[in-house]
Design a protein around this motif. Structure first.
Motif, PDB file in Angstrom:
ATOM      1  N   GLN A  61      11.702  -0.560  -1.547  1.00  0.00           N
ATOM      2  CA  GLN A  61      11.590   0.103  -0.244  1.00  0.00           C
ATOM      3  C   GLN A  61      10.124   0.231   0.183  1.00  0.00           C
ATOM      4  O   GLN A  61       9.243   0.506  -0.624  1.00  0.00           O
ATOM      5  CB  GLN A  61      12.257   1.487  -0.343  1.00  0.00           C
ATOM      6  N   MET A  62       9.885  -0.008   1.473  1.00  0.00           N
ATOM      7  CA  MET A  62       8.523  -0.111   2.012  1.00  0.00           C
ATOM      8  C   MET A  62       7.665   1.124   1.713  1.00  0.00           C
ATOM      9  O   MET A  62       6.537   1.004   1.231  1.00  0.00           O
ATOM     10  CB  MET A  62       8.614  -0.347   3.524  1.00  0.00           C
ATOM     11  N   GLN A  63       8.195   2.302   1.995  1.00  0.00           N
ATOM     12  CA  GLN A  63       7.398   3.512   1.800  1.00  0.00           C
ATOM     13  C   GLN A  63       7.049   3.733   0.339  1.00  0.00           C
ATOM     14  O   GLN A  63       5.968   4.230   0.016  1.00  0.00           O
ATOM     15  CB  GLN A  63       8.137   4.735   2.367  1.00  0.00           C
ATOM     16  N   ARG A  64       7.940   3.331  -0.559  1.00  0.00           N
ATOM     17  CA  ARG A  64       7.651   3.449  -1.991  1.00  0.00           C
ATOM     18  C   ARG A  64       6.506   2.528  -2.382  1.00  0.00           C
ATOM     19  O   ARG A  64       5.608   2.902  -3.138  1.00  0.00           O
ATOM     20  CB  ARG A  64       8.900   3.129  -2.799  1.00  0.00           C
ATOM     21  N   ARG A  65       6.520   1.297  -1.863  1.00  0.00           N
ATOM     22  CA  ARG A  65       5.457   0.355  -2.186  1.00  0.00           C
ATOM     23  C   ARG A  65       4.116   0.799  -1.611  1.00  0.00           C
ATOM     24  O   ARG A  65       3.066   0.660  -2.240  1.00  0.00           O
ATOM     25  CB  ARG A  65       5.831  -1.049  -1.700  1.00  0.00           C
ATOM     26  N   LEU A  66       4.134   1.326  -0.384  1.00  0.00           N
ATOM     27  CA  LEU A  66       2.900   1.832   0.225  1.00  0.00           C
ATOM     28  C   LEU A  66       2.329   2.988  -0.584  1.00  0.00           C
ATOM     29  O   LEU A  66       1.123   3.025  -0.868  1.00  0.00           O
ATOM     30  CB  LEU A  66       3.179   2.297   1.662  1.00  0.00           C
ATOM     31  N   ALA A  67       3.179   3.936  -0.956  1.00  0.00           N
ATOM     32  CA  ALA A  67       2.718   5.108  -1.704  1.00  0.00           C
ATOM     33  C   ALA A  67       2.142   4.696  -3.054  1.00  0.00           C
ATOM     34  O   ALA A  67       1.091   5.207  -3.481  1.00  0.00           O
ATOM     35  CB  ALA A  67       3.871   6.097  -1.885  1.00  0.00           C
ATOM     36  N   HIS A  68       2.823   3.774  -3.722  1.00  0.00           N
ATOM     37  CA  HIS A  68       2.331   3.333  -5.035  1.00  0.00           C
ATOM     38  C   HIS A  68       1.000   2.585  -4.885  1.00  0.00           C
ATOM     39  O   HIS A  68       0.081   2.787  -5.690  1.00  0.00           O
ATOM     40  CB  HIS A  68       3.369   2.426  -5.696  1.00  0.00           C
ATOM     41  N   ALA A  69       0.892   1.741  -3.853  1.00  0.00           N
ATOM     42  CA  ALA A  69      -0.350   1.005  -3.630  1.00  0.00           C
ATOM     43  C   ALA A  69      -1.516   1.954  -3.385  1.00  0.00           C
ATOM     44  O   ALA A  69      -2.621   1.747  -3.897  1.00  0.00           O
ATOM     45  CB  ALA A  69      -0.191   0.041  -2.451  1.00  0.00           C
ATOM     46  N   ARG A  70      -1.272   3.024  -2.631  1.00  0.00           N
ATOM     47  CA  ARG A  70      -2.342   3.990  -2.346  1.00  0.00           C
ATOM     48  C   ARG A  70      -2.744   4.756  -3.605  1.00  0.00           C
ATOM     49  O   ARG A  70      -3.903   5.167  -3.742  1.00  0.00           O
ATOM     50  CB  ARG A  70      -1.898   4.941  -1.237  1.00  0.00           C
ATOM     51  N   ALA A  71      -1.801   4.948  -4.507  1.00  0.00           N
ATOM     52  CA  ALA A  71      -2.121   5.623  -5.769  1.00  0.00           C
ATOM     53  C   ALA A  71      -2.932   4.712  -6.685  1.00  0.00           C
ATOM     54  O   ALA A  71      -3.825   5.165  -7.405  1.00  0.00           O
ATOM     55  CB  ALA A  71      -0.831   6.066  -6.459  1.00  0.00           C
ATOM     56  N   VAL A  72      -2.637   3.408  -6.630  1.00  0.00           N
ATOM     57  CA  VAL A  72      -3.295   2.436  -7.511  1.00  0.00           C
ATOM     58  C   VAL A  72      -4.682   2.062  -7.003  1.00  0.00           C
ATOM     59  O   VAL A  72      -5.632   1.950  -7.778  1.00  0.00           O
ATOM     60  CB  VAL A  72      -2.415   1.167  -7.638  1.00  0.00           C
ATOM     61  N   MET A  73      -4.821   1.877  -5.691  1.00  0.00           N
ATOM     62  CA  MET A  73      -6.089   1.389  -5.103  1.00  0.00           C
ATOM     63  C   MET A  73      -6.759   2.514  -4.334  1.00  0.00           C
ATOM     64  O   MET A  73      -6.393   2.812  -3.201  1.00  0.00           O
ATOM     65  CB  MET A  73      -5.788   0.217  -4.173  1.00  0.00           C
ATOM     66  N   GLN A  74      -7.726   3.138  -4.955  1.00  0.00           N
ATOM     67  CA  GLN A  74      -8.464   4.215  -4.302  1.00  0.00           C
ATOM     68  C   GLN A  74      -9.926   3.820  -4.218  1.00  0.00           C
ATOM     69  O   GLN A  74     -10.641   3.815  -5.214  1.00  0.00           O
ATOM     70  CB  GLN A  74      -8.276   5.527  -5.076  1.00  0.00           C
ATOM     71  N   HIS A  75     -10.311   3.446  -3.009  1.00  0.00           N
ATOM     72  CA  HIS A  75     -11.687   2.978  -2.766  1.00  0.00           C
ATOM     73  C   HIS A  75     -12.015   3.300  -1.317  1.00  0.00           C
ATOM     74  O   HIS A  75     -11.177   3.101  -0.431  1.00  0.00           O
ATOM     75  CB  HIS A  75     -11.767   1.468  -3.013  1.00  0.00           C
ATOM     76  N   PRO A  76     -13.212   3.800  -1.036  1.00  0.00           N
ATOM     77  CA  PRO A  76     -13.540   4.219   0.332  1.00  0.00           C
ATOM     78  C   PRO A  76     -13.519   3.091   1.366  1.00  0.00           C
ATOM     79  O   PRO A  76     -13.397   3.358   2.563  1.00  0.00           O
ATOM     80  CB  PRO A  76     -14.950   4.813   0.196  1.00  0.00           C
TER      81      PRO A  76
END
Length: 200
Positions: A61-76
């Motif tokens: 599901q799209m929102q799950r993938r977005l949330a996980h990506a934001r947790a994995v990739m944290q860069h300004p």
């Protein structure tokens, strides 16, 4: 839920890394950091796609993938976005046309792993992508030779920028592409799914 339209300052050079990110992982983070450095980019956007037309099985599901990506990739300087769902585009060529129309004062570089260059000629309107957008290719495990011998690499050989000049890609006029060898991380979304660590 609203899919964001990222902010971009006029004149910025932005790398676009597309994919299903099903799931996002340390390998995506690694090539993103390398792309920022090697191509001299101001920012990178991860374009989390609604689905990959070349894959039969639909992603999580799209929102799950977005949330996980934001947790994995944290860069300004990295933005995770579902802009393709907002634009209603399914293919990269369509997405690039829509994004460049939305952001006429910015420059974009399409980013891909070497595995994607190996089968780039299967993408819809792949030549239009090469002819309109600089492309940065980052080496991945086991794909260096097949990528360099690919149809796209052969046809666009005159447009290739040497790896030692990779930072000139940001101002190059398309067609232009650059293949860089980076320290490689052998991890993939398919392997993570196969191990049962991520499910739809």
């Amino acid at each position: 839920m609203r899919h964001d339209i990222p902010f971009a300052a006029p004149g910025q050079v932005i790398g676009l890394l597309g994919g299903s990110f099903d799931p996002a992982h340390a390998g995506h983070v690694h090539i993103t950091r390398e792309a920022l450095k090697r191509f001299g980019l101001d920012a990178v956007w991860w374009l989390v796609s609604p689905g990959n037309p070349l894959k039969e099985r639909g992603p999580a599901q799209m929102q799950r993938r977005l949330a996980h990506a934001r947790a994995v990739m944290q860069h300004p300087r990295v933005t995770i976005t579902g802009i393709e769902a907002r634009l209603g585009t399914r293919y990269t060529a369509q997405t690039l046309r829509a994004i460049t129309a939305l952001y006429p004062t910015q420059r974009f570089v399409w980013l891909m792993g070497a595995d994607n260059l190996a089968q780039f000629h299967l993408w819809q309107d792949w030549r239009a992508i090469m002819d309109t957008t600089p492309v940065g290719v980052l080496a991945r495990p086991g794909e260096r030779i097949s990528a360099r011998m690919s149809r796209a690499a052969a046809l666009y050989a005159p447009a290739r920028i040497p790896g030692r000049m990779s930072r000139t890609l940001r101002t190059a006029q398309a067609p232009a592409w650059c293949f860089v060898n980076v320290p490689m991380m052998d991890v993939s979304s398919s392997a993570i799914r196969a191990a049962g660590a991520w499910s739809a």
